[in-house]
Design a protein around this motif. Structure first.
Motif, mmCIF file in Angstrom:
data_model
loop_
_atom_site.group_PDB
_atom_site.id
_atom_site.type_symbol
_atom_site.label_atom_id
_atom_site.label_comp_id
_atom_site.label_asym_id
_atom_site.label_seq_id
_atom_site.Cartn_x
_atom_site.Cartn_y
_atom_site.Cartn_z
ATOM 1 N N VAL A 183 37.412 47.018 33.815
ATOM 2 C CA VAL A 183 37.981 47.333 34.899
ATOM 3 C C VAL A 183 37.054 48.193 35.961
ATOM 4 O O VAL A 183 37.506 48.606 36.790
ATOM 5 N N TYR A 184 35.831 48.137 35.622
ATOM 6 C CA TYR A 184 34.822 48.769 36.450
ATOM 7 C C TYR A 184 34.772 48.034 37.615
ATOM 8 O O TYR A 184 34.487 46.848 37.834
ATOM 9 N N PRO A 185 34.818 49.063 38.852
ATOM 10 C CA PRO A 185 35.131 48.326 40.134
ATOM 11 C C PRO A 185 34.078 47.339 40.606
ATOM 12 O O PRO A 185 34.464 46.530 41.273
ATOM 13 N N THR A 186 32.654 47.854 40.381
ATOM 14 C CA THR A 186 31.746 46.951 40.882
ATOM 15 C C THR A 186 31.848 45.387 40.247
ATOM 16 O O THR A 186 31.513 44.564 40.977
ATOM 17 N N MET A 191 33.251 39.739 40.373
ATOM 18 C CA MET A 191 33.931 38.648 39.499
ATOM 19 C C MET A 191 35.192 38.037 40.256
ATOM 20 O O MET A 191 35.740 37.329 39.704
ATOM 21 N N ALA A 192 35.340 38.691 41.338
ATOM 22 C CA ALA A 192 36.585 38.185 41.943
ATOM 23 C C ALA A 192 36.476 36.863 42.680
ATOM 24 O O ALA A 192 35.345 36.218 42.892
ATOM 25 N N LEU A 193 37.688 35.915 42.400
ATOM 26 C CA LEU A 193 37.632 34.805 42.791
ATOM 27 C C LEU A 193 37.381 34.372 44.088
ATOM 28 O O LEU A 193 37.671 35.282 45.004
ATOM 29 N N GLY A 194 36.711 33.329 44.625
ATOM 30 C CA GLY A 194 36.305 32.894 45.782
ATOM 31 C C GLY A 194 35.176 33.545 46.577
ATOM 32 O O GLY A 194 34.771 33.597 47.515
ATOM 33 N N ASN A 195 34.170 34.019 45.675
ATOM 34 C CA ASN A 195 32.953 34.683 46.109
ATOM 35 C C ASN A 195 31.967 33.545 46.526
ATOM 36 O O ASN A 195 31.891 32.395 45.941
ATOM 37 N N GLU A 196 31.463 33.702 47.818
ATOM 38 C CA GLU A 196 30.609 32.548 48.606
ATOM 39 C C GLU A 196 29.348 32.273 47.565
ATOM 40 O O GLU A 196 28.898 31.271 47.774
ATOM 41 N N GLU A 210 35.003 29.541 38.035
ATOM 42 C CA GLU A 210 33.942 30.163 38.810
ATOM 43 C C GLU A 210 32.961 31.047 38.061
ATOM 44 O O GLU A 210 33.266 31.601 37.198
ATOM 45 N N THR A 211 31.868 31.085 38.541
ATOM 46 C CA THR A 211 30.630 32.077 38.012
ATOM 47 C C THR A 211 29.522 32.676 39.142
ATOM 48 O O THR A 211 29.163 31.606 39.833
ATOM 49 N N ALA A 212 29.668 33.609 39.274
ATOM 50 C CA ALA A 212 28.830 34.369 40.142
ATOM 51 C C ALA A 212 27.727 35.227 39.660
ATOM 52 O O ALA A 212 27.033 35.835 40.399
ATOM 53 N N VAL A 220 28.461 34.101 33.522
ATOM 54 C CA VAL A 220 29.575 35.045 33.314
ATOM 55 C C VAL A 220 30.792 34.331 33.992
ATOM 56 O O VAL A 220 30.783 34.415 35.219
ATOM 57 N N ILE A 221 31.773 33.852 33.522
ATOM 58 C CA ILE A 221 32.926 33.302 33.959
ATOM 59 C C ILE A 221 33.603 34.347 34.865
ATOM 60 O O ILE A 221 34.204 35.468 34.333
ATOM 61 N N SER A 222 34.020 34.234 36.127
ATOM 62 C CA SER A 222 34.684 35.009 36.929
ATOM 63 C C SER A 222 36.006 35.184 36.586
ATOM 64 O O SER A 222 36.819 34.094 36.541
#
Length: 636
Positions: A183-186, A191-196, A210-212, A220-222
């Protein structure tokens, strides 16, 4: 000091502190994990003042205390010299897989249940005050109240990291560190979905993701792990195994910091890359499966779960459903299981209230008042064990009412949006985005109906005269006595050496708590019927059988000591429950040598379980006996 004497007897009668693997408690019961449950004197504990009842379920030895269980728990821990770590840090490796699962789930969630309910209540009141217009969503009051209630749920992996580590016997701070990483904020933002900057993995499949981010070049799977349940449990499980290995290979001089160093460094990336995604997909499948069953027929689901919820509570098996409910909230944002069972406690409480209003019996009144108060707040064990279950029919009536009202909730589609308080404090958990809608009002209607129907049924069906007749022996007890019309001659079910029952290594039998009788060290492998009668009970494992003679004597034949742990190995029942048997008829075959090689005592207690209805039980005094020869006589 108030519970010191009770604690001392509990520790002694569960087999002493050396027989206790771990101890936890829930709202009303102590939950022991014993090394050998056969050493516990269950009958003594059941009859002890201050103990409601005792049972074995879910891989645990459960001593039901009542509302003051936390104080008794502390006293028992002190008496058994148990530290915080030893009180709950053990996973059962014995018994059925289902029992081990229940033991694991209850061990992880029970320690956090109180604060979880408290946080849910605060969050619920914030939602209620906003729904009725007392505060607005923009107000500081709402935001602070919501934060107080929601913080635990948002950072749930940290709390579960602690309790899971405690249950798996791992370093609790490692468990918390694993949860904090999830749950580390960064990382949550990255890893939030919808990352450009995200790309797709497993395109066109069920696992499309998704993976960012990458770790050492590995995608790393988002995924969002805030409020999640299953990923942290699996993460801590693997961490505990790795930690044990590292403790064996790392030198003591650097073990203190290198064990946590390697454990965290290895498990956190593995969790993000493998453990987290797989367990999340599994959690989603469980949630989808539960929702699919519910959507198939909400009415039937409510009828079934509502009717059997109190039965699950008796055996502590409701924890399996609670775990699914918490998972449903984390994966779907709501749960449909708990609402279906919510009215069950009110049905039970209504029955008790009806009996309280009808009875003039001072003892029943003294039991009913605290049981009713506990029931209103969702704790029904005092009502179940103290009042309805011993009388059988009131308990059945409450289950029927709970089934009807569960079906009402199912049809209305009531959902629970977060875990909150029990009983009357649980209503706010049904307030969703639509505020006080019909689904919410149905929770009030259903519980009101359950309470009212229970009250009416309890009042109309209770009779002090019937209870008094039973107590005086002119009711069921008198009927039982009339069934025993002649002295009963009991033949030996096996050949072998006769042993004094009070000398065998089983306190339940040797204390004569089950009744008078005799024991035989067998020299053959077949049990035969000791008289003409019927098979009243046949244990699924085949290690014990209860018989009732044509003229009323009841005999229990138990093959070996603690042989229930063999789970049916080496036993072959030749009859079925309810079957009529004739004297000398083979009823069970067993492998005496295999049982002994497995480390179990093969002595066979033969006990008259309704000794209380007889004048005496006269035992054969020879040193040996042959199968079919006279063993004992039940004198009326």
């Amino acid at each position: 000091m108030k519970y010191e004497e009770l604690a001392k007897e509990i520790v002694e009668k569960v087999g002493g502190e050396e027989n206790i693997n771990s101890l936890t408690h829930c709202i009303t019961r102590l939950r022991f994990q014993l090394k050998d449950s056969g050493k516990a004197d269950t009958q003594y504990l059941k009859n002890k003042d201050g103990i409601v009842t005792v049972m074995e379920s879910g891989g645990q030895y459960q001593v039901v205390i009542g509302n003051h269980v936390p104080e008794v728990y502390d006293a028992v821990r002190k008496e058994a010299h148990m530290s915080d770590d030893s009180s709950s840090g053990s996973v059962s490796n014995n018994g059925l897989l289902f029992n081990r699962f229940i033991d694991l789930i209850s061990g992880i969630f029970q320690p956090i249940l109180g604060v979880l309910a408290a946080a849910g209540m605060i969050k619920g009141f914030a939602a209620l005050f906003m729904a009725i217009g007392w505060i607005s969503e923009e107000s500081g009051t709402y935001q602070i109240m919501f934060a107080i209630g929601d913080a635990l749920f948002y950072f749930f992996p940290i709390f579960l990291g602690l309790t899971a580590a405690k249950k798996f016997g791992s370093n609790q701070f490692i468990g918390m560190a694993l949860g904090a990483a999830l749950v580390y904020p960064t990382l949550v933002g990255a890893m939030a979905l919808g990352n450009e900057n995200a790309t797709m993995l497993f395109s066109g499949t069920f696992f499309e993701s998704e993976t960012a981010l990458t770790f050492l070049g590995i995608p790393v799977i988002s995924m969002t792990y805030t409020q999640s349940v299953i990923p942290i449990v699996f993460s801590v499980f693997f961490a505990s195994r790795l930690e044990r290995f590292l403790k064996k290979v790392i030198p003591d001089v650097v073990k203190t910091f290198l064990v946590p160093f390697f454990t965290i460094l290895i498990i956190v990336p593995l969790t993000f890359i493998i453990i987290g995604p797989i367990s999340t997909w599994g959690a989603n499948l469980i949630g989808s499966g539960a929702l699919a069953l519910y959507n198939f027929s909400p009415l039937f689901a409510g009828l079934l779960l509502g009717a059997f919820w109190q039965v699950f509570v008796i055996f502590g098996l409701h924890w399996g459903l609670v775990a699914i409910a918490i998972n449903n909230i984390s994966t779907s944002g709501f749960d449909i299981i708990i609402p279906l069972t919510f009215a069950a406690s009110f049905a039970q409480t209504g029955i008790v209230l009806g009996m309280l209003l009808r009875t003039k019996n001072k003892q029943l009144k003294s039991l009913s008042i605290p049981a009713f108060i506990s029931g209103i707040f969702g704790v029904t064990e005092p009502a179940i064990y103290g009042i309805t279950l011993p009388r059988k029919k009131p308990f059945i009536y409450s289950c029927i009412v709970a089934g009807i009202t569960g079906a009402m909730v199912g049809v209305a589609g009531t959902k629970m949006y977060f875990l909150g308080g029990l009983g009357i404090f649980g209503y706010t958990t049904f307030i969703g985005e639509n505020g006080l809608d019909m689904a919410f009002w149905m929770s009030l209607i259903a519980t009101g109906t359950a309470l009212a129907l229970g009250l009416i049924i309890g009042y109309l069906t209770h009779s002090d005269k019937k209870e008094a007749a039973i107590e005086k022996g002119t009711g069921a007890g008198e009927t039982a006595k009339k069934e025993m019309v002649n002295d009963v001659l009991v033949e030996s079910p096996v050949s072998g050496k006769i042993i004094d029952l009070t000398t065998i290594k089983d306190p339940v039998f040797s204390s004569l708590a089950m009744g008078k009788g005799i024991a035989i060290e067998p020299d053959n492998d077949v049990v035969v019927a000791p008289f003409n009668g019927v098979v009243e009970s046949l244990f699924p494992t085949g290690h014990a059988i209860g018989l009732k003679s044509d003229n009323g004597a009841e005999i229990l034949i138990h093959i070996g000591i603690d042989t229930v742990k063999l789970e049916g190995k080496y036993f072959k029942p030749l009859v079925t429950q309810g079957e009529t048997v004739e004297i000398g008829q083979p009823i069970i075959e067993f492998d005496r040598e295999a049982i002994a090689l497995a480390g179990f005592d093969t002595v066979i207690p033969v006990v008259v379980t309704n000794t209380n209805l007889a004048k005496d039980v006269v035992l054969e005094r020879n040193e040996t006996i042959e199968s079919g020869k006279h063993l004992l006589t039940v004198i009326l």
